[in-house]
Design a protein around this motif. Structure first.
Motif, PDB file in Angstrom:
ATOM      1  N   MET A  40      28.604  69.575  75.882  1.00 30.03           N
ATOM      2  CA  MET A  40      28.833  68.284  76.791  1.00 30.03           C
ATOM      3  C   MET A  40      27.343  67.574  76.380  1.00 30.03           C
ATOM      4  O   MET A  40      27.823  66.221  75.971  1.00 30.03           O
ATOM      5  CB  MET A  40      29.010  68.586  78.074  1.00 30.03           C
ATOM      6  N   LYS A  41      26.328  68.087  76.256  1.00 30.99           N
ATOM      7  CA  LYS A  41      25.058  67.137  75.979  1.00 30.99           C
ATOM      8  C   LYS A  41      25.015  66.916  74.565  1.00 30.99           C
ATOM      9  O   LYS A  41      24.497  65.798  74.342  1.00 30.99           O
ATOM     10  CB  LYS A  41      23.915  68.141  76.496  1.00 30.99           C
ATOM     11  N   VAL A  53      25.916  54.774  68.457  1.00 34.44           N
ATOM     12  CA  VAL A  53      25.862  53.724  69.174  1.00 34.44           C
ATOM     13  C   VAL A  53      24.815  52.968  68.692  1.00 34.44           C
ATOM     14  O   VAL A  53      24.526  51.747  68.248  1.00 34.44           O
ATOM     15  CB  VAL A  53      25.945  53.552  70.726  1.00 34.44           C
ATOM     16  N   LEU A  54      23.654  53.705  68.726  1.00 31.21           N
ATOM     17  CA  LEU A  54      22.178  53.185  68.407  1.00 31.21           C
ATOM     18  C   LEU A  54      22.140  52.528  66.897  1.00 31.21           C
ATOM     19  O   LEU A  54      21.769  51.839  66.449  1.00 31.21           O
ATOM     20  CB  LEU A  54      20.864  54.196  68.700  1.00 31.21           C
ATOM     21  N   ALA A  55      22.994  53.767  65.852  1.00 31.26           N
ATOM     22  CA  ALA A  55      22.984  53.197  64.683  1.00 31.26           C
ATOM     23  C   ALA A  55      23.752  52.100  64.434  1.00 31.26           C
ATOM     24  O   ALA A  55      23.514  51.205  63.348  1.00 31.26           O
ATOM     25  CB  ALA A  55      23.472  54.570  63.978  1.00 31.26           C
ATOM     26  N   PHE A  87      24.769  63.068  73.115  1.00 29.63           N
ATOM     27  CA  PHE A  87      23.370  63.005  72.250  1.00 29.63           C
ATOM     28  C   PHE A  87      24.125  62.166  71.022  1.00 29.63           C
ATOM     29  O   PHE A  87      23.559  61.200  70.537  1.00 29.63           O
ATOM     30  CB  PHE A  87      22.971  64.043  71.927  1.00 29.63           C
ATOM     31  N   LEU A  88      25.077  62.790  70.362  1.00 29.08           N
ATOM     32  CA  LEU A  88      25.772  62.203  69.236  1.00 29.08           C
ATOM     33  C   LEU A  88      26.143  60.670  69.480  1.00 29.08           C
ATOM     34  O   LEU A  88      26.192  60.073  68.511  1.00 29.08           O
ATOM     35  CB  LEU A  88      26.748  63.169  68.585  1.00 29.08           C
TER      36      LEU A  88
END
Length: 67
Positions: A1-2, A12-14, A6-7
């Motif tokens: 789940m974590k 989204v950041l990329a 994180f991925l």
């Protein structure tokens, strides 16, 4: 789940980094401003360097190559 959270946040950041503009809209980019050709007072383009060589090579080298 974590790891999926994180991925997904990393993805989204990329995406935001790829889509966000690098320069502000009103001031312009310094990189594109420096690429404009220089002009004189009359608005004509000014070129740096000599234009008297008409060939690809200088005169001396062209003479040596013809021999």
């Amino acid at each position: 789940m974590k790891s999926t959270r994180f991925l997904s946040s990393l993805l989204v950041l990329a995406f935001l980094c790829a889509v966000a503009p690098a320069c502000s809209k009103k001031s312009g980019c310094p990189a594109t401003e420096s690429l404009k050709p220089k002009t004189n007072k009359k608005g004509e383009f000014v070129s740096k360097g000599k234009k008297k060589d008409k060939g690809l090579f200088p005169k001396k080298m062209a003479k040596k190559m013809k021999k």
